[in-house]
Scaffold this motif. Structure first.
Motif, mmCIF file in Angstrom:
data_model
loop_
_atom_site.group_PDB
_atom_site.id
_atom_site.type_symbol
_atom_site.label_atom_id
_atom_site.label_comp_id
_atom_site.label_asym_id
_atom_site.label_seq_id
_atom_site.Cartn_x
_atom_site.Cartn_y
_atom_site.Cartn_z
ATOM 1 N N ASP A 1 0.818 -1.221 0.000
ATOM 2 C CA ASP A 1 0.000 0.000 0.000
ATOM 3 C C ASP A 1 0.848 1.266 0.000
ATOM 4 O OD1 ASP A 1 0.767 -0.957 2.634
ATOM 5 O OD2 ASP A 1 -0.344 0.752 3.434
ATOM 6 N N THR A 2 2.162 1.142 0.151
ATOM 7 C CA THR A 2 3.028 2.316 0.304
ATOM 8 C C THR A 2 2.930 3.252 -0.888
ATOM 9 O OG1 THR A 2 4.580 1.005 1.623
ATOM 10 C CG2 THR A 2 5.404 3.077 0.685
ATOM 11 N N LEU B 1 0.536 3.574 -3.098
ATOM 12 C CA LEU B 1 -0.779 4.208 -3.175
ATOM 13 C C LEU B 1 -0.899 5.336 -2.156
ATOM 14 C CD1 LEU B 1 -3.255 1.221 -3.645
ATOM 15 C CD2 LEU B 1 -2.371 2.776 -5.374
ATOM 16 N N ARG B 2 -0.402 5.102 -0.963
ATOM 17 C CA ARG B 2 -0.504 6.137 0.064
ATOM 18 C C ARG B 2 0.410 7.324 -0.257
ATOM 19 N NH1 ARG B 2 -3.848 4.266 3.762
ATOM 20 N NH2 ARG B 2 -3.910 2.022 4.279
ATOM 21 N N ASP C 1 -5.677 -2.357 2.551
ATOM 22 C CA ASP C 1 -4.345 -2.875 2.833
ATOM 23 C C ASP C 1 -4.434 -4.202 3.571
ATOM 24 O OD1 ASP C 1 -4.831 -2.345 5.546
ATOM 25 O OD2 ASP C 1 -3.656 -0.496 5.560
ATOM 26 N N LYS D 1 -7.498 -2.061 6.472
ATOM 27 C CA LYS D 1 -7.799 -0.636 6.450
ATOM 28 C C LYS D 1 -8.032 -0.187 5.013
ATOM 29 C CE LYS D 1 -6.246 3.869 8.107
ATOM 30 N NZ LYS D 1 -5.186 4.606 8.843
ATOM 31 N N ILE E 1 -8.120 1.931 1.681
ATOM 32 C CA ILE E 1 -7.388 3.056 1.102
ATOM 33 C C ILE E 1 -8.345 3.941 0.310
ATOM 34 C CG2 ILE E 1 -5.526 3.707 -0.487
ATOM 35 C CD1 ILE E 1 -4.280 0.932 0.187
ATOM 36 N N ARG F 1 -10.112 8.438 -2.709
ATOM 37 C CA ARG F 1 -9.520 8.041 -1.425
ATOM 38 C C ARG F 1 -10.580 8.090 -0.332
ATOM 39 N NH1 ARG F 1 -4.135 7.382 -1.860
ATOM 40 N NH2 ARG F 1 -3.288 8.141 -3.842
#
Length: 414
Positions: free
Chosen positions: A29-30, A32-33, A64, A68, A70, A88
């Motif tokens: 997820d890194t 995307l965040r 993720d 959680k 995203i 988001r």
């Protein structure tokens, strides 16, 4: 609104909306965040959310490894980029309401930038609508979907466009080769309004050009080069100009409007050559603009053999590097093209050279120009860096949105 409730494979977004969850592997997820919008198939936890369980274009919640969410996006299990994030958080569904909001935001930027309604209205990921392109031609819209998710939203896109812009027509120009990567068919047709025999007109810098939203290239006009063409004002007055890969004469006819004494436009398409003639006449430059149908490389070689010379040479070819594996061959093609262009330049001439190949680095393009100049024992001076216009905004986290590069160079004897 309460937080999402966990049901195997399902996230309840609201009382009315339930979406399947696409779970990412740990740590995936890194990106995307950090702002990116794409999910690749090898980043998905297929044990928890098998890709085969999704329909192409189906809306989903991207979550993720810790459950959680995203945000909300859509899936295509048949594509390497198997999902795209559209919103988001989970407050908004992929529906007309979201599309209306995104179109209004996109429109606000363009209305700030341009006095007239001729521009790229939506540029995919950069405008928060991955897989969607919309060009505006006054009261006519030409749209293109390149992903199964956006194809599935076509009706909602049409409804949103009608609400925000009230166009007379909306055309779908869905024949881009990239659609094959999502297993989508190629077609072009009228999505809204009545077809009329009159040509579609685009206005640029006080000039008018006719274009074809169905049979033409891309969505009919290359808005991305508009600002770059403005540089011709200081370069072409009283000069002889050669415009290669001219398409509808955007560069060449703009050069005539800025006072060029003679303009020769060259394109491989007979329909484009015919349109250049009509556009030159429409704008009152029929006596100074001529159009030739020819292969660019062959024509430049013939000009060299005939010892023809031009004060300004414009090279704006289609993409020579469509895939990363084509880069080595593409570098050679760009260098060869620029060398041929220099060979028909006057001793103190201007070369305008461009590439719309994302996979062709800006530095590599300039290096090829320099190699070509040295091979001909000439000196190149870089005057202006060129890039896509602001109606094609770059998404800082998505390098692929920064695709157009080019240079205005002065080329002198060594």
């Amino acid at each position: 609104m309460a937080g999402p409730q966990r049901i195997p494979g399902i996230l309840i977004v609201s009382d009315e909306i339930q979406l399947p969850a696409l779970y990412l592997k740990r740590g995936e997820d890194t990106r995307l965040r950090a702002g990116h919008l794409w999910v690749f198939s090898n980043e998905v936890d297929v044990q928890r959310s098998p890709l085969g369980g999704f329909e192409p274009g189906q809306a989903c919640v991207i979550a993720d490894s810790r459950d959680k969410p995203i945000g909300v996006g859509y899936v295509n299990p048949n594509s390497l980029i198997c999902a795209r994030l559209v919103s988001r958080g989970i407050e908004h569904a992929l529906d007309r309401s979201l599309l209306v909001h995104r179109l209004k935001v996109a429109l606000a930027l363009r209305e700030r930038l341009y006095e007239e309604p001729w521009y790229r209205l939506v540029f995919g990921e950069s405008d928060g609508l991955p897989g969607l392109t919309i060009d505006r031609f006054g009261d006519v819209l030409v749209a293109q979907t390149t992903t199964a998710g956006m194809e599935r939203l076509k009706d909602a896109i049409t409804e949103a466009a009608l609400k925000v812009l009230k166009p007379r027509q909306l055309w779908w120009k869905n024949d881009a080769s990239i659609r094959s990567m999502e297993n989508l068919p190629a077609y072009a047709d009228l999505g809204y309004g009545e077809a009329v025999a009159a040509p579609l007109i685009v206005r640029e810098a006080g000039l008018e050009f006719e274009c074809d939203p169905v049979g033409g290239q891309k969505t009919g006009w290359f808005y991305d080069q508009r600002g770059n063409r403005d540089h011709l004002r200081a370069l072409v007055k009283g000069k002889r100009v050669l415009d290669m890969f001219s398409y509808l004469g955007g560069w060449g006819i703009r050069a005539a409007a800025f006072g060029a004494s003679e303009v020769v436009c060259v394109d491989a398409s007979q329909s484009a050559v015919d349109a250049i003639g009509r556009n030159a006449q429409r704008n009152g430059f029929g006596d100074r603009v001529s159009a030739v149908r020819a292969d660019a490389f062959d024509y430049l070689k013939a000009l060299r053999e005939q010892r023809e010379r031009f004060d300004v040479v414009i090279l704006d070819p289609p993409a020579f590097v469509k895939r990363k594996k084509d880069l080595a061959e593409g570098r050679i093609a760009y260098r060869r093209l620029n060398e041929l262009g220099m060979q028909v330049l006057e001793r103190d001439g201007i070369l305008i050279t461009c590439s719309c190949s994302y996979h062709m680095p800006r530095a590599s393009l300039l290096d090829g120009v320099q190699q070509a100049a040295r091979h001909l024992d000439r000196q190149a001076q870089l005057l202006v860096d060129l890039q896509q216009g602001p109606d094609h905004p770059v998404h800082p986290a998505i390098a692929e949105t920064d695709y157009l590069k080019g240079f205005v160079l002065r080329v002198l004897p060594a």
